[in-house]
Design a protein around this motif. Structure first.
Motif, short mmCIF file in Angstrom:
data_model
loop_
_atom_site.label_atom_id
_atom_site.label_comp_id
_atom_site.label_asym_id
_atom_site.label_seq_id
_atom_site.Cartn_x
_atom_site.Cartn_y
_atom_site.Cartn_z
N MET A 197 0.86 -1.16 0.00
CA MET A 197 0.00 0.00 0.00
C MET A 197 0.91 1.23 0.00
O MET A 197 1.72 1.39 0.89
CB MET A 197 -0.90 -0.03 1.24
N ILE A 198 0.76 2.06 -1.03
CA ILE A 198 1.54 3.29 -1.15
C ILE A 198 0.57 4.44 -0.97
O ILE A 198 -0.37 4.59 -1.76
CB ILE A 198 2.24 3.37 -2.52
N ILE A 199 0.79 5.24 0.06
CA ILE A 199 -0.09 6.37 0.34
C ILE A 199 0.72 7.65 0.21
O ILE A 199 1.82 7.76 0.75
CB ILE A 199 -0.71 6.26 1.75
N ARG A 200 0.15 8.61 -0.54
CA ARG A 200 0.79 9.91 -0.72
C ARG A 200 -0.30 10.97 -0.74
O ARG A 200 -1.27 10.86 -1.49
CB ARG A 200 1.57 9.92 -2.03
N ASP A 201 -0.15 12.00 0.08
CA ASP A 201 -1.08 13.13 0.10
C ASP A 201 -2.54 12.69 0.22
O ASP A 201 -3.42 13.19 -0.46
CB ASP A 201 -0.91 14.00 -1.15
N GLY A 202 -2.79 11.70 1.10
CA GLY A 202 -4.16 11.26 1.34
C GLY A 202 -4.75 10.39 0.24
O GLY A 202 -5.96 10.20 0.19
N HIS A 203 -3.91 9.84 -0.64
CA HIS A 203 -4.37 8.97 -1.73
C HIS A 203 -3.57 7.66 -1.71
O HIS A 203 -2.40 7.66 -1.34
CB HIS A 203 -4.16 9.64 -3.09
N VAL A 204 -4.21 6.57 -2.10
CA VAL A 204 -3.54 5.28 -2.20
C VAL A 204 -3.37 4.94 -3.69
O VAL A 204 -4.27 5.18 -4.49
CB VAL A 204 -4.31 4.18 -1.44
N LEU A 205 -2.20 4.40 -4.05
CA LEU A 205 -1.94 4.04 -5.44
C LEU A 205 -2.56 2.69 -5.75
O LEU A 205 -2.32 1.72 -5.05
CB LEU A 205 -0.42 4.00 -5.70
N MET A 206 -3.35 2.66 -6.82
CA MET A 206 -4.01 1.43 -7.26
C MET A 206 -3.60 1.12 -8.70
O MET A 206 -3.33 2.02 -9.48
CB MET A 206 -5.53 1.58 -7.18
N VAL A 207 -3.58 -0.18 -9.01
CA VAL A 207 -3.25 -0.67 -10.35
C VAL A 207 -4.51 -1.27 -10.95
O VAL A 207 -5.21 -2.05 -10.30
CB VAL A 207 -2.15 -1.75 -10.30
N ARG A 208 -4.82 -0.90 -12.20
CA ARG A 208 -5.95 -1.50 -12.91
C ARG A 208 -5.39 -2.69 -13.70
O ARG A 208 -4.43 -2.54 -14.45
CB ARG A 208 -6.62 -0.51 -13.85
N GLU A 209 -5.99 -3.86 -13.49
CA GLU A 209 -5.53 -5.08 -14.14
C GLU A 209 -6.66 -5.73 -14.91
O GLU A 209 -7.84 -5.48 -14.66
CB GLU A 209 -4.98 -6.06 -13.10
N ARG A 210 -6.29 -6.59 -15.81
CA ARG A 210 -7.24 -7.34 -16.63
C ARG A 210 -7.03 -8.83 -16.33
O ARG A 210 -5.92 -9.34 -16.44
CB ARG A 210 -6.97 -7.05 -18.10
N GLY A 211 -8.11 -9.51 -15.98
CA GLY A 211 -8.05 -10.94 -15.71
C GLY A 211 -8.04 -11.75 -16.99
O GLY A 211 -8.24 -11.23 -18.09
N ARG A 212 -7.81 -13.02 -16.83
CA ARG A 212 -7.83 -13.92 -17.99
C ARG A 212 -9.27 -14.15 -18.44
O ARG A 212 -10.14 -14.39 -17.64
CB ARG A 212 -7.18 -15.24 -17.66
N GLY A 213 -9.48 -14.06 -19.73
CA GLY A 213 -10.79 -14.32 -20.31
C GLY A 213 -10.88 -15.75 -20.80
O GLY A 213 -9.98 -16.56 -20.59
N PRO A 214 -11.97 -16.09 -21.49
CA PRO A 214 -12.17 -17.46 -21.99
C PRO A 214 -11.06 -17.91 -22.94
O PRO A 214 -10.79 -19.10 -23.06
CB PRO A 214 -13.51 -17.39 -22.72
N SER A 215 -10.40 -16.95 -23.61
CA SER A 215 -9.34 -17.30 -24.55
C SER A 215 -8.04 -17.69 -23.83
O SER A 215 -7.12 -18.19 -24.46
CB SER A 215 -9.05 -16.11 -25.47
N LEU B 171 -2.80 3.06 -13.80
CA LEU B 171 -2.50 3.42 -12.41
C LEU B 171 -3.36 4.61 -12.03
O LEU B 171 -3.66 5.45 -12.87
CB LEU B 171 -1.02 3.83 -12.26
N SER B 172 -3.75 4.69 -10.76
CA SER B 172 -4.54 5.83 -10.32
C SER B 172 -4.32 6.06 -8.82
O SER B 172 -4.22 5.11 -8.05
CB SER B 172 -6.03 5.57 -10.58
N TRP B 173 -4.23 7.33 -8.44
CA TRP B 173 -4.22 7.70 -7.03
C TRP B 173 -5.68 7.84 -6.60
O TRP B 173 -6.40 8.67 -7.12
CB TRP B 173 -3.50 9.03 -6.82
N VAL B 174 -6.11 7.05 -5.64
CA VAL B 174 -7.49 7.03 -5.17
C VAL B 174 -7.55 7.69 -3.79
O VAL B 174 -6.80 7.30 -2.89
CB VAL B 174 -8.02 5.58 -5.11
#
Length: 135
Positions: free
Chosen positions: A1-19, A103-106
């Protein structure tokens, strides 16, 4: 967990699909991953932060352990150096498709009682929007 200026860094990921490729459901998560042979948990955290977010970790502190679909997982607080994160790659993938898509600061909520930041026990993602926070 990385917190900076009241925000936590999050990573957007894509799971495996049917392929079998990473073209399935997208979700938000904390930067992280597994421990490689010969690594300590702290070394793995610093490596994963560098790989996924392009940030240099300065210190690592264990926060808690929690159940995860793949087994128990540990959450660490990571202090990072200056600079903006940049989306990295996952060298451990067995395919050529990108798993990480953003990536997004939430913002973290503030406690009305103490005025301080509330660090969530669980970070939850909604299918169509940025992550929400549950405690």
């Amino acid at each position: 967990m990385i917190i900076r200026d009241g925000h936590v860094l999050m990573v957007r990921e894509r799971g495996r699909g049917p392929s079998g490729r990473h073209d399935g459901h997208e979700y938000w998560t904390l930067p992280g991953g597994g421990i490689e042979p010969g690594e300590t948990a702290e070394q793995a955290v610093l490596r994963e932060v560098a790989e996924e977010a392009g940030l240099a970790g300065r210190s690592v502190r264990h926060l808690y352990d929690a159940p995860h679909p793949a087994g128990w997982t540990s959450c660490f607080a990571v202090e990072v150096g200056p600079g903006e994160p940049r989306l990295g790659v996952d060298p451990g993938l067995d395919c050529d498709c990108p798993r990480m898509t953003g990536l997004s600061w939430v913002p973290l909520p503030r406690s009305s009682a103490s005025g301080g930041l509330m660090v969530p026990v669980l970070l939850m993602a909604t299918p169509d929007g940025p992550p929400g926070v549950a405690s």
